[in-house]
Write a protein that holds these residues in place. Structure first.
Motif, PDB file in Angstrom:
ATOM      1  N   ILE A 190       0.867  -1.186   0.000  1.00  0.00           N
ATOM      2  CA  ILE A 190       0.000   0.000   0.000  1.00  0.00           C
ATOM      3  C   ILE A 190       0.897   1.227   0.000  1.00  0.00           C
ATOM      4  N   ARG A 191       0.683   2.101  -0.982  1.00  0.00           N
ATOM      5  CA  ARG A 191       1.513   3.304  -1.068  1.00  0.00           C
ATOM      6  C   ARG A 191       0.668   4.557  -0.825  1.00  0.00           C
ATOM      7  N   MET A 192       1.257   5.489  -0.086  1.00  0.00           N
ATOM      8  CA  MET A 192       0.679   6.837   0.017  1.00  0.00           C
ATOM      9  C   MET A 192       1.785   7.797  -0.380  1.00  0.00           C
ATOM     10  N   ASN A 193       1.675   8.298  -1.591  1.00  0.00           N
ATOM     11  CA  ASN A 193       2.729   9.100  -2.194  1.00  0.00           C
ATOM     12  C   ASN A 193       2.368  10.585  -2.076  1.00  0.00           C
ATOM     13  N   ARG A 218       3.894  -4.636   2.767  1.00  0.00           N
ATOM     14  CA  ARG A 218       4.641  -3.421   3.094  1.00  0.00           C
ATOM     15  C   ARG A 218       3.797  -2.201   2.773  1.00  0.00           C
ATOM     16  N   ALA A 219       4.025  -1.126   3.519  1.00  0.00           N
ATOM     17  CA  ALA A 219       3.437   0.167   3.163  1.00  0.00           C
ATOM     18  C   ALA A 219       4.577   1.136   2.891  1.00  0.00           C
ATOM     19  N   VAL A 220       4.405   1.969   1.895  1.00  0.00           N
ATOM     20  CA  VAL A 220       5.410   2.978   1.551  1.00  0.00           C
ATOM     21  C   VAL A 220       4.740   4.343   1.657  1.00  0.00           C
ATOM     22  N   ARG A 258       1.313   2.791  17.369  1.00  0.00           N
ATOM     23  CA  ARG A 258      -0.048   2.735  17.886  1.00  0.00           C
ATOM     24  C   ARG A 258      -0.918   1.779  17.079  1.00  0.00           C
ATOM     25  N   CYS A 259      -0.622   1.633  15.776  1.00  0.00           N
ATOM     26  CA  CYS A 259      -1.493   0.847  14.896  1.00  0.00           C
ATOM     27  C   CYS A 259      -0.939  -0.543  14.590  1.00  0.00           C
ATOM     28  N   GLY A 260       0.051  -1.002  15.355  1.00  0.00           N
ATOM     29  CA  GLY A 260       0.554  -2.350  15.122  1.00  0.00           C
ATOM     30  C   GLY A 260       1.403  -2.470  13.876  1.00  0.00           C
ATOM     31  N   LEU A 261       2.095  -1.395  13.557  1.00  0.00           N
ATOM     32  CA  LEU A 261       3.016  -1.420  12.414  1.00  0.00           C
ATOM     33  C   LEU A 261       4.411  -1.082  12.919  1.00  0.00           C
ATOM     34  N   LEU A 320       6.930   0.571   5.962  1.00  0.00           N
ATOM     35  CA  LEU A 320       6.347  -0.021   7.164  1.00  0.00           C
ATOM     36  C   LEU A 320       5.925  -1.455   6.898  1.00  0.00           C
ATOM     37  N   GLY A 321       5.918  -2.252   7.964  1.00  0.00           N
ATOM     38  CA  GLY A 321       5.405  -3.616   7.860  1.00  0.00           C
ATOM     39  C   GLY A 321       4.614  -3.931   9.120  1.00  0.00           C
ATOM     40  N   PRO A 322       3.771  -4.972   9.092  1.00  0.00           N
ATOM     41  CA  PRO A 322       3.002  -5.317  10.279  1.00  0.00           C
ATOM     42  C   PRO A 322       3.912  -5.849  11.383  1.00  0.00           C
ATOM     43  N   VAL A 323       3.569  -5.578  12.633  1.00  0.00           N
ATOM     44  CA  VAL A 323       4.274  -6.186  13.765  1.00  0.00           C
ATOM     45  C   VAL A 323       3.814  -7.635  13.828  1.00  0.00           C
ATOM     46  N   ARG A 324       4.743  -8.550  13.938  1.00  0.00           N
ATOM     47  CA  ARG A 324       4.340  -9.974  13.957  1.00  0.00           C
ATOM     48  C   ARG A 324       4.042 -10.444  15.356  1.00  0.00           C
TER      49      ARG A 324
END
Ligand SMILES: [Zn+2]
Length: 324
Positions: A190-193, A218-220, A258-261, A320-324
């Protein structure tokens, strides 16, 4: 106009840190304040235009800056290659061309979207704030949603109706808002450019990212870095009122936690043209250079790189990636 509490911590206590009108796009003479939350430090525009009225503060065609003709996109791509490569030595001898090339000097950063898929990442790529999908600001045509179709399935979120119509014509699925994305859809990347600074609630987007990323996704996120050199020199050098948040690296870390990332990578970067644009808009002293040739821009760029490494780049990119 609406006055709001801090999106991160809910506090209503804040101090004003900057005040500015729209010097960059000239859509209004009204002045807007940036405040800093006294509890968590998040910086945001407050009061701010309500969502029903923000449209009139966007310069005509703002979301379509990407929808340039094929010819202009090719010229931009060639200019960028020449400005940052050895051929600049020859092109730099012609003053008119040299000044034009200076606008294309920029740092070399590999595209984290392509890195993800090249290293075995899978899953649909979702671009939030994708415009027409034809070009992507810093990343150009090669970093645009439509170009990624060669390596993966793509989808977009875009508020502009005309842009979504164009994407539909290309066979690309696009929704108006993240709330419209079907609940069962998950994404590899997921990208937010340069879009997170425009949204009303960053928390809503970080939560969406956490809920919709595949297990190894992953998020960018790329946004202006309000800790950057240009904002230290001129704190009111901001796009107001359309930038609603003015993030620093620590804010991205806070939202992610805060969001588990987790933040896997964060780097800051600048390009010399931003300083020139600020000077042209009257945000620096009048005697500050308002034009550079390609060699001056490259020298300036090499100095900026030192600030970038120290975290003072004017923009930042976080993976960013999810916390495992
Ligand atoms: Zn706060």
């Amino acid at each position: 106009m609406e006055s709001v509490a801090c999106d991160f911590c809910g506090s209503t206590e804040s101090v004003q840190i900057a005040r500015q009108t729209d010097l960059l796009h000239r859509t209004t003479d009204e002045f807007f304040d940036i405040v800093q939350c006294t509890s968590c430090g998040l910086q945001y525009t407050n009061p701010r235009p309500e969502s029903a009225e923000i449209g009139r503060y966007y310069a005509k065609g703002y979301s379509f800056h990407a929808a340039r003709s094929k010819l202009r996109r090719v010229i931009a791509a060639v200019s960028e290659r020449v400005a940052n490569g050895p051929l600049a030595a020859f092109a730099g001898l012609l003053p008119g061309i040299s000044r034009r090339l200076a606008m294309h000097v920029k740092p070399s950063i590999t595209d984290p979207v392509r890195d993800y898929y090249a290293s075995g990442g899978v899953g649909t790529m979702l671009d939030i704030g994708c415009g027409t999908g034809a070009s992507a600001h810093f990343w150009g045509e090669r970093g645009a949603l439509l170009a990624y179709r060669q390596i993966t399935e793509v989808a977009g979120v875009e508020v502009a109706d005309r842009a979504r119509e164009l994407l539909a014509g290309e066979g690309v699925e696009a929704w108006r808002d993240i709330g419209d994305v079907p609940r069962d859809r998950r994404f590899g990347l997921i990208r937010m450019n340069w879009s997170l600074e425009h949204v009303y609630s960053p928390l809503r987007y970080f939560s969406f990212i956490r809920d919709r990323l595949e297990t190894n996704g992953r998020a960018v996120i790329t946004v202006p870095n309000y800790d950057g050199l240009i904002y230290r020199l001129a704190p009111d050098c901001v796009e107001l009122p359309i930038h609603l948040y003015h993030f620093r690296p620590c804010d991205i870390e806070n939202f992610a936690d805060r969001c588990g990332l987790r933040v896997l990578e964060l780097r800051t970067f600048s390009y010399s043209q931003m300083f020139i644009a600020a000077a042209q808009a009257g945000l620096f002293p009048g005697s500050f250079s308002k034009q550079l040739n390609v060699w001056q821009a490259r020298t300036f760029q090499s100095v900026l790189t030192r600030f970038d490494r120290a975290g003072w780049g004017n923009d930042m990119i976080a993976v960013l990636g999810p916390v495992r």
